[in-house]
Motif scaffolding. Structure first.
Motif, PDB file in Angstrom:
ATOM      1  N   MET A 372      56.281  31.574   1.887  1.00 38.16           N
ATOM      2  CA  MET A 372      56.784  31.406   3.252  1.00 38.16           C
ATOM      3  C   MET A 372      56.246  30.125   3.871  1.00 38.16           C
ATOM      4  N   ASP A 373      54.951  29.861   3.675  1.00 38.59           N
ATOM      5  CA  ASP A 373      54.358  28.642   4.229  1.00 38.59           C
ATOM      6  C   ASP A 373      55.047  27.397   3.683  1.00 38.59           C
ATOM      7  N   MET A 374      55.258  27.359   2.368  1.00 38.22           N
ATOM      8  CA  MET A 374      55.900  26.190   1.773  1.00 38.22           C
ATOM      9  C   MET A 374      57.348  26.060   2.241  1.00 38.22           C
ATOM     10  N   SER A 375      58.011  27.179   2.413  1.00 35.01           N
ATOM     11  CA  SER A 375      59.399  27.150   2.894  1.00 35.01           C
ATOM     12  C   SER A 375      59.472  26.598   4.319  1.00 35.01           C
ATOM     13  N   ILE A 376      58.509  26.959   5.150  1.00 39.41           N
ATOM     14  CA  ILE A 376      58.478  26.429   6.528  1.00 39.41           C
ATOM     15  C   ILE A 376      58.337  24.910   6.486  1.00 39.41           C
ATOM     16  N   GLY A 377      57.461  24.412   5.617  1.00 40.33           N
ATOM     17  CA  GLY A 377      57.291  22.967   5.487  1.00 40.33           C
ATOM     18  C   GLY A 377      58.571  22.278   5.050  1.00 40.33           C
ATOM     19  N   VAL A 378      59.288  22.871   4.108  1.00 39.46           N
ATOM     20  CA  VAL A 378      60.546  22.286   3.634  1.00 39.46           C
ATOM     21  C   VAL A 378      61.590  22.303   4.752  1.00 39.46           C
ATOM     22  N   LEU A 379      61.652  23.378   5.510  1.00 37.71           N
ATOM     23  CA  LEU A 379      62.604  23.456   6.626  1.00 37.71           C
ATOM     24  C   LEU A 379      62.330  22.363   7.660  1.00 37.71           C
ATOM     25  N   ILE A 380      61.056  22.133   7.964  1.00 40.18           N
ATOM     26  CA  ILE A 380      60.704  21.105   8.940  1.00 40.18           C
ATOM     27  C   ILE A 380      61.040  19.715   8.404  1.00 40.18           C
ATOM     28  N   ALA A 381      60.955  19.526   7.090  1.00 37.24           N
ATOM     29  CA  ALA A 381      61.194  18.208   6.497  1.00 37.24           C
ATOM     30  C   ALA A 381      62.622  17.743   6.676  1.00 37.24           C
ATOM     31  N   PHE A 382      63.580  18.659   6.693  1.00 44.46           N
ATOM     32  CA  PHE A 382      64.988  18.287   6.825  1.00 44.46           C
ATOM     33  C   PHE A 382      65.404  18.331   8.291  1.00 44.46           C
ATOM     34  N   ARG A 384      68.243  18.718   9.757  1.00 46.99           N
ATOM     35  CA  ARG A 384      69.190  19.765  10.139  1.00 46.99           C
ATOM     36  C   ARG A 384      68.504  21.107  10.375  1.00 46.99           C
ATOM     37  N   THR A 385      67.419  21.363   9.648  1.00 47.40           N
ATOM     38  CA  THR A 385      66.742  22.656   9.735  1.00 47.40           C
ATOM     39  C   THR A 385      65.374  22.573  10.403  1.00 47.40           C
ATOM     40  N   ALA A 386      65.027  21.402  10.946  1.00 47.61           N
ATOM     41  CA  ALA A 386      63.684  21.210  11.506  1.00 47.61           C
ATOM     42  C   ALA A 386      63.394  22.183  12.642  1.00 47.61           C
ATOM     43  N   ALA A 387      64.370  22.391  13.530  1.00 41.19           N
ATOM     44  CA  ALA A 387      64.142  23.293  14.668  1.00 41.19           C
ATOM     45  C   ALA A 387      63.865  24.713  14.179  1.00 41.19           C
ATOM     46  N   VAL A 388      64.632  25.161  13.195  1.00 38.88           N
ATOM     47  CA  VAL A 388      64.418  26.495  12.633  1.00 38.88           C
ATOM     48  C   VAL A 388      63.026  26.580  12.012  1.00 38.88           C
ATOM     49  N   GLY A 389      62.636  25.525  11.275  1.00 41.66           N
ATOM     50  CA  GLY A 389      61.326  25.522  10.648  1.00 41.66           C
ATOM     51  C   GLY A 389      60.194  25.560  11.659  1.00 41.66           C
ATOM     52  N   LEU A 390      60.339  24.820  12.752  1.00 41.36           N
ATOM     53  CA  LEU A 390      59.290  24.791  13.771  1.00 41.36           C
ATOM     54  C   LEU A 390      59.157  26.133  14.471  1.00 41.36           C
ATOM     55  N   VAL A 391      60.282  26.737  14.840  1.00 44.25           N
ATOM     56  CA  VAL A 391      60.230  28.046  15.494  1.00 44.25           C
ATOM     57  C   VAL A 391      59.646  29.077  14.542  1.00 44.25           C
ATOM     58  N   THR A 392      60.075  29.026  13.274  1.00 41.66           N
ATOM     59  CA  THR A 392      59.530  29.956  12.283  1.00 41.66           C
ATOM     60  C   THR A 392      58.035  29.746  12.101  1.00 41.66           C
ATOM     61  N   LEU A 430      54.973  23.031  18.890  1.00 44.12           N
ATOM     62  CA  LEU A 430      55.718  23.088  20.147  1.00 44.12           C
ATOM     63  C   LEU A 430      56.059  21.682  20.637  1.00 44.12           C
ATOM     64  N   VAL A 431      55.100  20.751  20.521  1.00 41.35           N
ATOM     65  CA  VAL A 431      55.355  19.360  20.896  1.00 41.35           C
ATOM     66  C   VAL A 431      56.474  18.777  20.036  1.00 41.35           C
ATOM     67  N   ALA A 432      56.414  19.033  18.726  1.00 45.67           N
ATOM     68  CA  ALA A 432      57.455  18.535  17.818  1.00 45.67           C
ATOM     69  C   ALA A 432      58.830  19.079  18.196  1.00 45.67           C
ATOM     70  N   LEU A 433      58.872  20.337  18.579  1.00 44.87           N
ATOM     71  CA  LEU A 433      60.141  20.956  18.980  1.00 44.87           C
ATOM     72  C   LEU A 433      60.686  20.306  20.246  1.00 44.87           C
ATOM     73  N   LEU A 434      59.800  19.957  21.170  1.00 49.63           N
ATOM     74  CA  LEU A 434      60.222  19.377  22.443  1.00 49.63           C
ATOM     75  C   LEU A 434      60.684  17.929  22.312  1.00 49.63           C
ATOM     76  N   ILE A 435      60.211  17.209  21.281  1.00 50.41           N
ATOM     77  CA  ILE A 435      60.610  15.810  21.112  1.00 50.41           C
ATOM     78  C   ILE A 435      61.570  15.648  19.938  1.00 50.41           C
ATOM     79  N   LEU A 436      62.180  16.724  19.498  1.00 50.35           N
ATOM     80  CA  LEU A 436      63.058  16.671  18.331  1.00 50.35           C
ATOM     81  C   LEU A 436      64.321  15.858  18.592  1.00 50.35           C
TER      82      LEU A 436
END
Length: 439
Positions: A372-382, A384-392, A430-436
């Motif tokens: 799960m941790d590695m998947s969150i990192g991959v989601l944030i890397a892209f 298109r899926t960064a917001a989902v990764g950050l919230v997750t 949270l900061v990353a999500l706000l400046i996405l």
């Protein structure tokens, strides 16, 4: 004279958005079209989301007729090839279909095409060569047109290169000396909009304006350093000592930007951007000035003679740090999951065993949370899926903290304070999500 209808293609971009809004204040009926518009950009029922780049000539022809378009302003453009971005498709192929549609719709339409300055023989990038191919198609079409070649565009908002320029002004950093000395003639974005309004008000059949190509920029040559200087005065950083960035670091940054573009991000520092920067931005605005009577704004007039606002300063500082924030979060999640799964698996599983977890659950929980941790990192890397990764990531971190408080409370006081450090990580996400957002 009846109210002219102007179609702006690329109404979500730096130039397209400003032109759309500004022309409306000048009394024109403006239809703004973009592949996607942010909620803040939907200012009118005539702001339309449309996959314009995949429409064929017949569909474009119908659209022009349905909206009774008199002037088409093409602001569409991409910096370089990558996922979802094809310079040939955007700059050349689409223009060919657009010309066919304009020629076949049975209406007198002027095409105003936003291109790039410079001599064709100096074109070295796909961005420049495809832009020039579009100019040749337009010139051979026989359609009333104006090819506008803006210099470095200075606008109230910032995106791409203009955002990076503000960052350079806000930090004690310079580009290498050779790049800082590159000719860089700017233009105020208001001057571009005024020119389009002037063209839209003119008789389309006027022989002298049936086919024109103008460089839009300040008359006096300016260097990259000269463009940055007024921003530094506005930011209050003009007197700071500065460190010049080594050319190797600039080239490395461009390569990293290219990699990020394959993940869906649009960093301003990419190979094409650096190549075009080194080429410079030069031209001869005399024909434009003589024809329209427009006096180009000076840099102080464009930027303003007052200090930068606090929101300007925050943006300029955060823009550079944004890439570091996302890179560090990707590394944090991927590396922590990788270590727990492949490097220190016995220790990770031992924590659960030491707290009397049922043996049958130790391996599934350890493996599951690591993946799960590695998947969150991959989601944030892209992108298109960064917001989902950050919230997750935020939810998972809160879950770890609550779970530890209930099941393993002693981990809160372990010497390295791993759980205590989760709090700042949540704040950073949270900061990353706000400046996405980019626009």
């Amino acid at each position: 004279m009846k109210q002219r209808t102007i179609l702006v293609l690329g109404a979500s971009g730096l130039i397209g958005r400003f032109v759309t809004d500004d022309l409306r204040t000048r009394g024109f009926r403006v239809v703004g079209v973009a592949r996607s518009l942010s909620p803040a950009q939907r200012m009118s029922a005539l702001d339309i989301e449309l996959p314009i780049l995949i429409l064929n000539a017949d569909a474009l022809m119908r659209f022009l007729s349905e909206h009774a378009v008199d002037v088409v302003v093409n602001c569409l453009g991409v910096l370089q090839d990558g996922p979802g971005s094809n310079t040939s498709a955007v700059h050349r192929d689409f223009v060919a279909r657009l010309l066919h549609a304009i020629g076949g719709c049975g209406r007198a339409i002027r095409l105003v095409h936003i291109s790039i300055p410079g001599a064709a023989e100096a074109d070295r990038t796909a961005f420049a060569t495809t832009k020039r191919e579009a100019e040749r198609l337009i010139g051979a079409s026989g359609i009333p047109h104006a090819i506008l070649r803006p210099g470095f565009v200075v606008a109230p908002s910032a995106y791409g290169g203009s955002a990076m320029l503000r960052t350079l002004a806000a930090f004690p950093i310079d580009l290498p000396a050779k790049e800082m000395a590159t000719p860089f003639q700017p233009v105020a974005i208001e001057d571009i909009s005024v020119t389009i309004a002037w063209l839209a008000a003119c008789d389309i059949d006027g022989a002298s304006l049936r086919a024109v190509s103008w460089d839009l920029m300040a008359a006096e040559p300016v260097t990259m350093a000269g463009v940055i200087k007024p921003f530094r005065l506005a930011f209050g950083t003009a007197g700071w000592p500065r460190i010049a960035m080594p050319r190797l670091m600039l080239d490395l940054g461009a390569k990293l930007g290219d990699i990020a573009s394959h993940l869906g991000w649009m960093p301003p520092m990419r190979s094409t951007a650096i190549a075009e920067l080194r080429r410079g931005v030069t031209g001869d605005p005399s024909a434009w000035i003589a024809a329209t009577g427009i006096a180009p704004k000076t840099l102080p007039e464009t930027i303003g003679r007052h200090p930068a606002s606090i929101q300007d300063k925050w943006f300029a500082r955060l823009f550079l740090v944004k890439a570091l924030i996302f890179a560090s979060l990707v590394a944090f999640w991927v590396v922590s999951g990788f270590i727990a799964l492949f490097v220190s698996y016995p220790a990770a599983a031992g924590i659960l065993s030491a707290h009397n977890f049922p043996p049958a659950l130790v391996d599934p929980i350890t493996i599951g949370t690591s993946l799960m941790d590695m998947s969150i990192g991959v989601l944030i890397a892209f992108r298109r899926t960064a917001a989902v990764g950050l919230v997750t990531g935020i939810v998972a971190s809160l879950g770890y903290m609550v779970g530890a408080a209930i099941l393993t409370p002693d981990l809160w006081i372990e010497p390295l304070g791993a759980l205590v450090k989760t709090g700042p990580a949540i704040v950073l996400m949270l900061v990353a999500l706000l400046i996405l957002d980019n626009r």
